[in-house]
Design an enzyme around this catalytic site. Structure first.
Site, short mmCIF file in Angstrom:
data_model
loop_
_atom_site.label_atom_id
_atom_site.label_comp_id
_atom_site.label_asym_id
_atom_site.label_seq_id
_atom_site.Cartn_x
_atom_site.Cartn_y
_atom_site.Cartn_z
N LYS A 52 0.66 -1.23 -0.28
CA LYS A 52 -0.10 0.00 -0.27
C LYS A 52 1.16 1.30 -0.16
CE LYS A 52 -4.03 -2.21 2.40
NZ LYS A 52 -4.66 -2.83 3.21
N GLN A 96 -3.75 -0.96 9.82
CA GLN A 96 -4.31 -2.34 9.45
C GLN A 96 -4.64 -4.19 9.98
OE1 GLN A 96 -3.20 -3.13 5.74
NE2 GLN A 96 -4.02 -5.61 5.96
N ASP A 119 -10.86 3.36 4.51
CA ASP A 119 -10.79 1.67 4.07
C ASP A 119 -12.68 1.62 3.85
OD1 ASP A 119 -9.39 -0.63 4.00
OD2 ASP A 119 -8.80 -0.19 6.51
N1 GUN Z 1 -6.85 -7.06 6.47
C1 GUN Z 1 -7.36 -7.77 5.61
N2 GUN Z 1 -7.54 -6.57 4.24
C2 GUN Z 1 -7.63 -5.07 4.87
C3 GUN Z 1 -8.12 -4.07 4.37
O1 GUN Z 1 -8.68 -4.33 3.99
N3 GUN Z 1 -7.64 -3.04 5.48
C4 GUN Z 1 -7.43 -2.88 6.30
N4 GUN Z 1 -7.40 -2.42 7.19
N5 GUN Z 1 -6.73 -4.52 7.23
C5 GUN Z 1 -7.48 -5.82 6.54
#
Ligand code: GUN
Length: 288
Positions: A52, A96, A119
């Site tokens: 990311k 995350q 998110d």
């Molecule tokens: N863990 C697995 N997928 C995601 C996501 O799209 N965002 C976040 N913050 N954590 C995750």
């Protein structure tokens, strides 16, 4: 059979975002800024967050990685969240998941300012998504919708089965596929661990979205001729490669692809779309 190429599509989206960022910078404004909070050192989470942050750099965003110890208390993490809420230089951020067991995930997600929740995990944003109001839609479900849209996959009036009811993928994508939108407007079944006769239900579906995390769960005999198959599974399986593992989906791709009209590969399908949609949400947060 048409491959829904998430790698190519996500690169197209990133190019579109880069153009917008260049035009923002040429006007003398600052670029969008995404922050990512990671707690602990889970290998998969570190890999995702790293991708990311690298993607931000690629499109010209500013990015901040906030790495916190596994042992951090819930209170300390909440303080970090409030700090990010109040930081005027940060347009959007993510925490995350998963978080360590001693931290109440819902409490943390509730503390995120919905205006910075790129998110789309905050209940306000989830609710707005369900009502088809402008909001941040979670990256993975939104990435699936964007692939269906760009490849003009017919969804109206189709039977869709979503397998897996996670808050991050199954639940939101089941809602999106049923909205009065295009793509959308389909008749949705949400299957989960208590579902009976799942094979019969899959067989009746025109669109199968599998977000289970069980390698090779979807077999050729289970699907209807000409079905669209979206594989959201990402399971790490050990192998002899340098990395020591490979990523596999829920679908027996080699055989299922012969019978389907559209299908996503793993890797290179839904995965890359997730990051592109997160960048899109961050650009939107910046504009807001
Ligand atoms: N863990 C697995 N997928 C995601 C996501 O799209 N965002 C976040 N913050 N954590 C995750």
């Amino acid at each position: 059979m048409i491959i829904l190429d998430g790698k190519k599509t996500s690169n197209d989206i990133k190019d579109e975002i880069t153009d917008e960022v260049n035009s923002i910078i040429s006007k003398g404004d600052r670029p969008p800024h995404l922050a990512a909070v990671i707690v602990g050192n889970d290998g998969a989470s570190l890999t995702y967050v790293g991708s990311k942050v690298r993607a931000c750099e690629k499109v010209g965003f500013d990015s901040t990685l906030v790495s916190l110890e596994d042992s951090i208390s819930e209170e300390e993490l909440l303080d970090k969240v409030y700090e990010l809420n109040n930081d005027k230089k940060i347009d959007g951020y993510i925490v995350q998941l998963p978080l360590p067991k001693h931290i109440d995930t819902q409490k943390v997600l509730l503390a995120v300012d919905p205006k910075k929740d790129v998110d789309g995990f905050h209940p306000v944003n989830f609710g707005r998504m369900a009502l088809n109001l402008p909001t941040f839609i979670s990256a993975t479900p939104n990435g699936i919708m964007e692939l269906l849209k760009r490849y003009k996959v017919p969804t109206e009036g189709k039977n869709t089965i979503v397998i897996g009811r996670s808050d991050i993928v199954g639940k939101p994508v089941s809602i999106l596929m049923g909205l009065k939108t295009n793509p959308g407007n389909s008749t949705v079944t949400l299957a989960h661990s208590r579902t009976k006769n799942i094979e019969d239900l899959i067989k009746q579906a025109d669109i199968v979205i599998s977000a289970l995390g069980v390698p090779d769960f979807i077999k050729e005999h289970m699907i209807k001729e000409g079905a669209t198959v979206i594989d959201v599974g990402i399971t790490r399986v050990e192998d002899d490669s340098e990395k020591g593992y490979k990523i596999v989906g829920d679908v027996d791709y080699e055989n299922v692809s012969k019978k389907s009209s559209f299908i996503t590969p793993v890797p290179g399908g839904v995965g890359p779309m997730t990051i592109a949609m997160l960048l899109k949400n961050t650009l939107q947060a910046y504009k807001n």
